[in-house]
Design a protein around this motif. Structure first.
Motif, PDB file in Angstrom:
ATOM      1  N   ASP A   1      31.189 -17.366 -28.299  1.00 46.85           N
ATOM      2  CA  ASP A   1      30.628 -18.046 -27.334  1.00 46.85           C
ATOM      3  C   ASP A   1      30.768 -17.744 -25.541  1.00 46.85           C
ATOM      4  O   ASP A   1      32.560 -17.245 -25.932  1.00 46.85           O
ATOM      5  N   PHE A   2      30.475 -17.882 -25.038  1.00 51.59           N
ATOM      6  CA  PHE A   2      30.762 -17.566 -24.233  1.00 51.59           C
ATOM      7  C   PHE A   2      30.335 -18.945 -22.530  1.00 51.59           C
ATOM      8  O   PHE A   2      29.686 -19.829 -23.113  1.00 51.59           O
ATOM      9  N   GLU A   3      30.749 -18.618 -21.756  1.00 54.82           N
ATOM     10  CA  GLU A   3      30.806 -19.468 -20.408  1.00 54.82           C
ATOM     11  C   GLU A   3      29.573 -19.071 -20.068  1.00 54.82           C
ATOM     12  O   GLU A   3      28.878 -18.501 -20.271  1.00 54.82           O
ATOM     13  N   GLU A   4      28.901 -20.521 -19.486  1.00 54.39           N
ATOM     14  CA  GLU A   4      27.496 -20.406 -18.520  1.00 54.39           C
ATOM     15  C   GLU A   4      27.730 -20.112 -16.533  1.00 54.39           C
ATOM     16  O   GLU A   4      29.065 -20.435 -17.206  1.00 54.39           O
ATOM     17  N   LEU A   5      26.889 -18.361 -16.758  1.00 53.21           N
ATOM     18  CA  LEU A   5      27.286 -18.965 -15.355  1.00 53.21           C
ATOM     19  C   LEU A   5      27.322 -19.995 -14.513  1.00 53.21           C
ATOM     20  O   LEU A   5      26.137 -20.062 -14.962  1.00 53.21           O
ATOM     21  N   LYS A   6      27.876 -19.123 -13.234  1.00 55.57           N
ATOM     22  CA  LYS A   6      28.113 -21.127 -12.365  1.00 55.57           C
ATOM     23  C   LYS A   6      26.070 -20.581 -11.787  1.00 55.57           C
ATOM     24  O   LYS A   6      25.642 -19.710 -11.210  1.00 55.57           O
ATOM     25  N   PRO A   7      25.201 -21.581 -11.487  1.00 56.28           N
ATOM     26  CA  PRO A   7      24.529 -21.335 -10.359  1.00 56.28           C
ATOM     27  C   PRO A   7      24.457 -20.463  -8.860  1.00 56.28           C
ATOM     28  O   PRO A   7      25.481 -20.224  -8.499  1.00 56.28           O
ATOM     29  N   GLY A   8      23.260 -20.201  -9.808  1.00 58.04           N
ATOM     30  CA  GLY A   8      23.548 -18.246  -7.967  1.00 58.04           C
ATOM     31  C   GLY A   8      24.502 -17.173  -8.275  1.00 58.04           C
ATOM     32  O   GLY A   8      24.296 -16.181  -7.580  1.00 58.04           O
ATOM     33  N   THR A   9      24.853 -17.106  -9.567  1.00 57.55           N
ATOM     34  CA  THR A   9      26.146 -15.943 -10.165  1.00 57.55           C
ATOM     35  C   THR A   9      25.221 -15.371 -10.589  1.00 57.55           C
ATOM     36  O   THR A   9      24.787 -15.241 -11.204  1.00 57.55           O
ATOM     37  N   THR A  10      26.067 -13.852 -10.705  1.00 59.65           N
ATOM     38  CA  THR A  10      25.079 -12.650 -11.726  1.00 59.65           C
ATOM     39  C   THR A  10      26.380 -12.400 -12.655  1.00 59.65           C
ATOM     40  O   THR A  10      27.856 -12.548 -12.109  1.00 59.65           O
ATOM     41  N   GLY A  11      26.249 -11.158 -13.412  1.00 62.19           N
ATOM     42  CA  GLY A  11      26.859 -10.846 -14.083  1.00 62.19           C
ATOM     43  C   GLY A  11      27.430 -10.841 -14.951  1.00 62.19           C
ATOM     44  O   GLY A  11      26.166 -11.956 -15.976  1.00 62.19           O
ATOM     45  N   ARG A  12      28.565  -9.901 -16.164  1.00 70.46           N
ATOM     46  CA  ARG A  12      28.713 -10.668 -17.171  1.00 70.46           C
ATOM     47  C   ARG A  12      29.035 -11.673 -17.548  1.00 70.46           C
ATOM     48  O   ARG A  12      29.580 -11.921 -16.881  1.00 70.46           O
TER      49      ARG A  12
END
Length: 338
Positions: A312-323
């Motif tokens: 299960d993965f954490e959601e990326l913060k708005p405006g951020t990219t990456g894994r």
């Protein structure tokens, strides 16, 4: 349905209906269950032992041995730094773990005890055992090389063979059992064909219209390679007889592995899809919804089940990219079957 009712249906319509029903039955793959494993570490290639139905799962610094029936961990092999994959040689009771830090861990298949660690090349990655040549074969990405050695090697003092230079960065590989090894060169958009007798690259086959080839599986019956490409996202089918691309099909994004079960080939992608392709005519017959991050797979050749590790993965913060980061203790394995 009663026979009397079937008799009223025109023969052409009846045969078409039966054909559609048969095709659907053959391609109705689904996620049967999920093994909740937990623990720490990343994930990469998963290997299945069809004799024991054990799953060998690299977790960066250690490799788990999991009973696929119960989902219980029955072994934990320590001592790696960047574990990538596992090759099994049951006749010698040995397993081999590729470590990206430039080594290969040899362990006992019955006790899971470490027998020794061999020095290898930087970025020791994709690994398999080729019974035809009786060699362990390893792709070493940053070293642009194919690593080979006999599985009987002394686990403490043995030396691997001189690396075979490939002229590009290899990802995964396949062997035909007759002296040829096929290696994806991800940065060159080609497959390098290696002759083990001469220990040299004898051909280079473009994967166009695919690119960035990573996953590879060989179909010896139809003399084809099934290659998962990332840029663009396609399954490329190359004839091992001619070196030509004979088919290409769209697949999910973020593919990492391909495999073969029965009459079908599979591409597992990080977007949460498993593409099912007919081996004989190279057409897509189904897209199975799996889970985000389930980009590698292992196949049990006896049961026909497919195992896909993810978390299960954490959601990326708005405006951020990456894994995205995996949530703690959320590692799991999806079991896909008919």
């Amino acid at each position: 349905m009663r026979i009397t009712k079937l008799a009223a249906i025109p023969q052409v319509l009846l045969f078409a209906t039966l054909a559609i029903t048969s095709a659907h039955a053959q391609s109705s793959w689904h996620v049967e269950r999920t093994l909740q494993i937990g623990g720490i570490g990343g994930m990469d290639y998963l290997t299945v032992d069809p004799a024991t139905h054990f799953l060998y799962v690299p977790r960066t610094t250690h490799t788990l041995v999991i009973d696929s029936a119960s989902g219980k961990t029955v072994g934990d092999i320590p001592g790696q730094k960047k574990a990538h994959g596992v090759a099994l040689v049951p006749k010698l009771n040995r397993g081999f773990i590729s470590d990206g830090e430039g080594s290969v861990t040899i362990f006992d298949l019955k006790t899971n005890a470490v027998l020794g660690v061999l020095a290898s090349a930087p970025d020791t990655d994709g690994i398999l055992y080729d019974p035809g040549s009786d060699h362990i074969l390893i792709s070493a990405g940053d070293s642009n090389a194919l690593i080979t050695f006999k599985p009987e090697i002394d686990p403490k003092s043995g030396k691997i063979d001189a690396p075979i230079q490939l002229g590009g960065a290899p990802e995964f590989l396949a062997a035909d059992g007759a002296g040829k090894v096929y290696v994806n060169l991800e940065d060159k958009d080609t497959v390098a064909v290696v002759d083990l007798k001469s220990r040299s690259v004898v051909a280079r086959w473009p994967v166009t219209p695919g690119g960035a080839p990573v996953g590879m599986a060989i179909d010896p019956e139809h003399h084809n390679l099934f290659i998962g490409c990332r840029k663009p996202a396609k399954m490329i089918v190359i004839s091992t007889a001619t070196g030509k691309v004979v088919a290409n099909q769209p697949i999910g994004t973020g593919v990492d592995a391909t495999g073969i079960v029965g009459g079908q080939a599979f591409a597992s992608s990080g977007d949460g899809t498993l593409t099912v392709i007919d081996r004989a005519n190279s057409t897509v017959v189904q897209t199975v919804q799996t889970a985000r991050g389930a980009k590698t797979l292992g196949v049990d050749t006896l049961t026909g089940k497919i195992y896909l590790p993810t978390a299960d993965f954490e959601e990326l913060k708005p405006g951020t990219t990456g894994r995205p980061k995996a949530k703690p203790d959320s590692f799991k394995i999806l079991v896909v079957s008919r």
